[in-house]
Design a protein around this motif. Structure first.
Motif, mmCIF file in Angstrom:
data_model
loop_
_atom_site.group_PDB
_atom_site.id
_atom_site.type_symbol
_atom_site.label_atom_id
_atom_site.label_comp_id
_atom_site.label_asym_id
_atom_site.label_seq_id
_atom_site.Cartn_x
_atom_site.Cartn_y
_atom_site.Cartn_z
ATOM 1 N N HIS A 1 -0.058 27.647 8.086
ATOM 2 C CA HIS A 1 1.073 27.812 8.799
ATOM 3 C C HIS A 1 1.923 26.308 8.692
ATOM 4 O O HIS A 1 3.082 26.450 8.578
ATOM 5 C CB HIS A 1 0.906 28.416 10.098
ATOM 6 C CG HIS A 1 0.436 29.698 9.815
ATOM 7 N ND1 HIS A 1 1.092 30.971 9.586
ATOM 8 C CD2 HIS A 1 -0.792 30.336 10.547
ATOM 9 C CE1 HIS A 1 0.340 32.061 9.477
ATOM 10 N NE2 HIS A 1 -0.749 31.685 10.292
ATOM 11 N N ALA A 2 1.153 25.261 9.236
ATOM 12 C CA ALA A 2 1.722 24.058 9.135
ATOM 13 C C ALA A 2 2.195 23.747 7.898
ATOM 14 O O ALA A 2 3.164 22.945 7.684
ATOM 15 C CB ALA A 2 0.645 22.981 9.834
ATOM 16 N N ALA A 3 1.322 23.983 6.807
ATOM 17 C CA ALA A 3 1.727 23.650 5.353
ATOM 18 C C ALA A 3 2.936 24.296 4.986
ATOM 19 O O ALA A 3 3.986 23.623 4.377
ATOM 20 C CB ALA A 3 0.414 23.811 4.572
ATOM 21 N N ARG B 1 0.794 -1.130 0.199
ATOM 22 C CA ARG B 1 0.047 -0.066 0.017
ATOM 23 C C ARG B 1 0.787 1.101 -0.089
ATOM 24 O O ARG B 1 1.984 1.416 0.953
ATOM 25 C CB ARG B 1 -0.845 -0.021 1.064
ATOM 26 C CG ARG B 1 -1.632 -1.185 1.396
ATOM 27 C CD ARG B 1 -2.283 -1.260 2.861
ATOM 28 N NE ARG B 1 -2.844 -2.478 3.164
ATOM 29 C CZ ARG B 1 -2.556 -3.572 3.530
ATOM 30 N NH1 ARG B 1 -1.253 -3.586 3.746
ATOM 31 N NH2 ARG B 1 -3.305 -4.445 3.679
ATOM 32 N N CYS B 2 0.712 2.051 -0.973
ATOM 33 C CA CYS B 2 1.678 3.385 -0.935
ATOM 34 C C CYS B 2 0.806 4.566 -0.646
ATOM 35 O O CYS B 2 -0.364 4.685 -1.157
ATOM 36 C CB CYS B 2 1.790 3.373 -2.449
ATOM 37 S SG CYS B 2 3.342 4.783 -2.400
ATOM 38 N N TYR B 3 1.466 5.419 -0.169
ATOM 39 C CA TYR B 3 0.780 6.752 0.605
ATOM 40 C C TYR B 3 1.650 7.864 0.317
ATOM 41 O O TYR B 3 2.920 7.823 0.340
ATOM 42 C CB TYR B 3 0.600 6.560 2.283
ATOM 43 C CG TYR B 3 -0.182 5.298 2.651
ATOM 44 C CD1 TYR B 3 -1.561 5.427 2.634
ATOM 45 C CD2 TYR B 3 0.427 4.121 2.904
ATOM 46 C CE1 TYR B 3 -2.244 4.429 3.278
ATOM 47 C CE2 TYR B 3 -0.456 3.184 3.190
ATOM 48 C CZ TYR B 3 -1.793 3.250 3.542
ATOM 49 O OH TYR B 3 -2.414 2.176 3.910
ATOM 50 N N LEU B 4 0.837 8.952 0.014
ATOM 51 C CA LEU B 4 1.522 10.358 0.136
ATOM 52 C C LEU B 4 1.409 11.043 1.322
ATOM 53 O O LEU B 4 0.098 11.072 1.766
ATOM 54 C CB LEU B 4 1.267 11.083 -0.682
ATOM 55 C CG LEU B 4 1.508 10.766 -2.441
ATOM 56 C CD1 LEU B 4 0.884 11.807 -3.419
ATOM 57 C CD2 LEU B 4 3.184 10.763 -2.585
ATOM 58 N N VAL B 5 2.447 11.351 2.200
ATOM 59 C CA VAL B 5 2.301 11.892 3.416
ATOM 60 C C VAL B 5 2.589 13.208 3.774
ATOM 61 O O VAL B 5 3.848 13.473 3.401
ATOM 62 C CB VAL B 5 2.841 10.798 4.564
ATOM 63 C CG1 VAL B 5 2.440 11.005 5.964
ATOM 64 C CG2 VAL B 5 2.291 9.269 4.199
ATOM 65 N N GLN B 6 1.880 14.095 3.835
ATOM 66 C CA GLN B 6 2.620 15.630 4.290
ATOM 67 C C GLN B 6 2.745 15.454 5.833
ATOM 68 O O GLN B 6 1.890 15.148 6.559
ATOM 69 C CB GLN B 6 1.453 16.622 3.883
ATOM 70 C CG GLN B 6 1.789 17.831 4.352
ATOM 71 C CD GLN B 6 0.842 19.059 3.693
ATOM 72 O OE1 GLN B 6 -0.399 18.897 3.755
ATOM 73 N NE2 GLN B 6 1.398 20.132 3.370
ATOM 74 N N VAL B 7 3.955 15.851 6.263
ATOM 75 C CA VAL B 7 4.408 15.854 7.662
ATOM 76 C C VAL B 7 4.648 17.332 8.019
ATOM 77 O O VAL B 7 5.212 18.081 7.318
ATOM 78 C CB VAL B 7 5.505 14.831 8.019
ATOM 79 C CG1 VAL B 7 4.917 13.495 7.826
ATOM 80 C CG2 VAL B 7 6.565 15.058 7.265
ATOM 81 N N PHE C 1 7.311 13.797 13.690
ATOM 82 C CA PHE C 1 6.838 14.556 12.498
ATOM 83 C C PHE C 1 5.443 14.109 12.106
ATOM 84 O O PHE C 1 5.122 13.500 11.363
ATOM 85 C CB PHE C 1 7.791 14.258 11.006
ATOM 86 C CG PHE C 1 9.210 14.929 11.183
ATOM 87 C CD1 PHE C 1 9.496 15.909 11.045
ATOM 88 C CD2 PHE C 1 10.244 13.921 11.879
ATOM 89 C CE1 PHE C 1 10.771 16.410 11.316
ATOM 90 C CE2 PHE C 1 11.391 14.336 12.115
ATOM 91 C CZ PHE C 1 11.723 15.804 11.853
ATOM 92 N N PRO C 2 4.457 14.918 12.895
ATOM 93 C CA PRO C 2 3.065 14.328 12.851
ATOM 94 C C PRO C 2 2.548 14.540 11.481
ATOM 95 O O PRO C 2 2.767 15.548 10.748
ATOM 96 C CB PRO C 2 2.457 15.534 13.846
ATOM 97 C CG PRO C 2 3.462 15.988 14.757
ATOM 98 C CD PRO C 2 4.589 15.967 14.043
ATOM 99 N N THR C 3 1.684 13.713 11.079
ATOM 100 C CA THR C 3 0.993 13.819 9.625
ATOM 101 C C THR C 3 0.068 14.943 9.589
ATOM 102 O O THR C 3 -0.872 14.993 10.411
ATOM 103 C CB THR C 3 0.385 12.452 9.267
ATOM 104 O OG1 THR C 3 1.265 11.436 9.451
ATOM 105 C CG2 THR C 3 -0.487 12.313 8.235
ATOM 106 N N LEU C 4 -0.020 15.634 8.268
ATOM 107 C CA LEU C 4 -0.959 16.737 8.296
ATOM 108 C C LEU C 4 -1.821 16.297 7.398
ATOM 109 O O LEU C 4 -3.121 16.640 7.440
ATOM 110 C CB LEU C 4 -0.255 17.813 7.926
ATOM 111 C CG LEU C 4 0.846 18.642 8.619
ATOM 112 C CD1 LEU C 4 1.724 19.668 8.063
ATOM 113 C CD2 LEU C 4 0.226 19.184 9.859
#
Length: 190
Positions: free
Chosen positions: A125-127, A71-77, A154-157
């Protein structure tokens, strides 16, 4: 029958409504046939490829950890992980709720991927201080990716599943679904 669905943010991976939250969107609100059931799940705050089927045998093949389906994910941290953090995620052995993680593949992306807008958007701001990872796992513990990234600081956004096996999400827009052909179904097992 297998249906691929691009689950939008804010939709529960279930058909039944919670009487305490009657306005919460569920799969039935997205026009999906209720005789199908989701293969695994994506959390309320996750997006991307979700499969639905009426084939229990197929569901078992895809979910049983002994089969190790990718399973592949794109993850913004939140933040900028370095090579040491990437290696820590990849190595496995992270103690998270639900057990210990297996080794996986993690790549720090040089730029943000082109994704559909999310409603609501990630905090501006997080982005601004965030980065993107591409993570490929062969297990699916509850909220695993989010727990892994949080564990290393590094929490997931934002989290979007982009593939299962070799079946890609790319042409489906949020809220769209399609019946898989036999050839597309075969991609799940490659």
């Amino acid at each position: 029958m297998i249906v691929a669905f691009h689950k939008p943010y804010g939709v529960l991976s279930q058909f039944n409504k919670n009487p305490d939250y009657p306005d919460q969107r569920v799969l039935g609100d997205c026009g999906l046939p209720e005789h199908l059931h989701p293969v695994g799940r994506l959390d309320l705050d996750s997006e991307g490829l979700l499969l639905l089927t009426d084939d229990k045998e197929l569901e078992t093949k895809l979910l049983d950890p002994k089969h190790g389906h990718r399973r592949c994910y794109l993850v913004q941290v939140d933040g900028q992980p370095d090579d040491l953090v990437i290696r820590e995620l990849e190595a496995g052995g992270l103690q998270i709720k639900g057990g210990v993680t297996k080794p996986c593949k993690v790549k720090l992306l040089g730029e943000a991927p082109s994704l559909p807008e999310r409603d609501p958007a990630v905090d501006v701001h997080a982005a601004a201080r965030s980065s993107w990872l591409k993570m490929e796992l062969t297990e699916g513990k509850n909220r695993q990716v989010r727990r892994m990234t949080a564990k290393v600081g590094f929490p997931t956004l934002r989290l979007m599943r982009i593939s299962i096996g070799d079946l890609q999400l790319h042409e489906l827009k949020p809220g769209e679904s399609k019946l898989l052909s036999p050839e597309e179904t075969a991609l799940l097992f490659q």
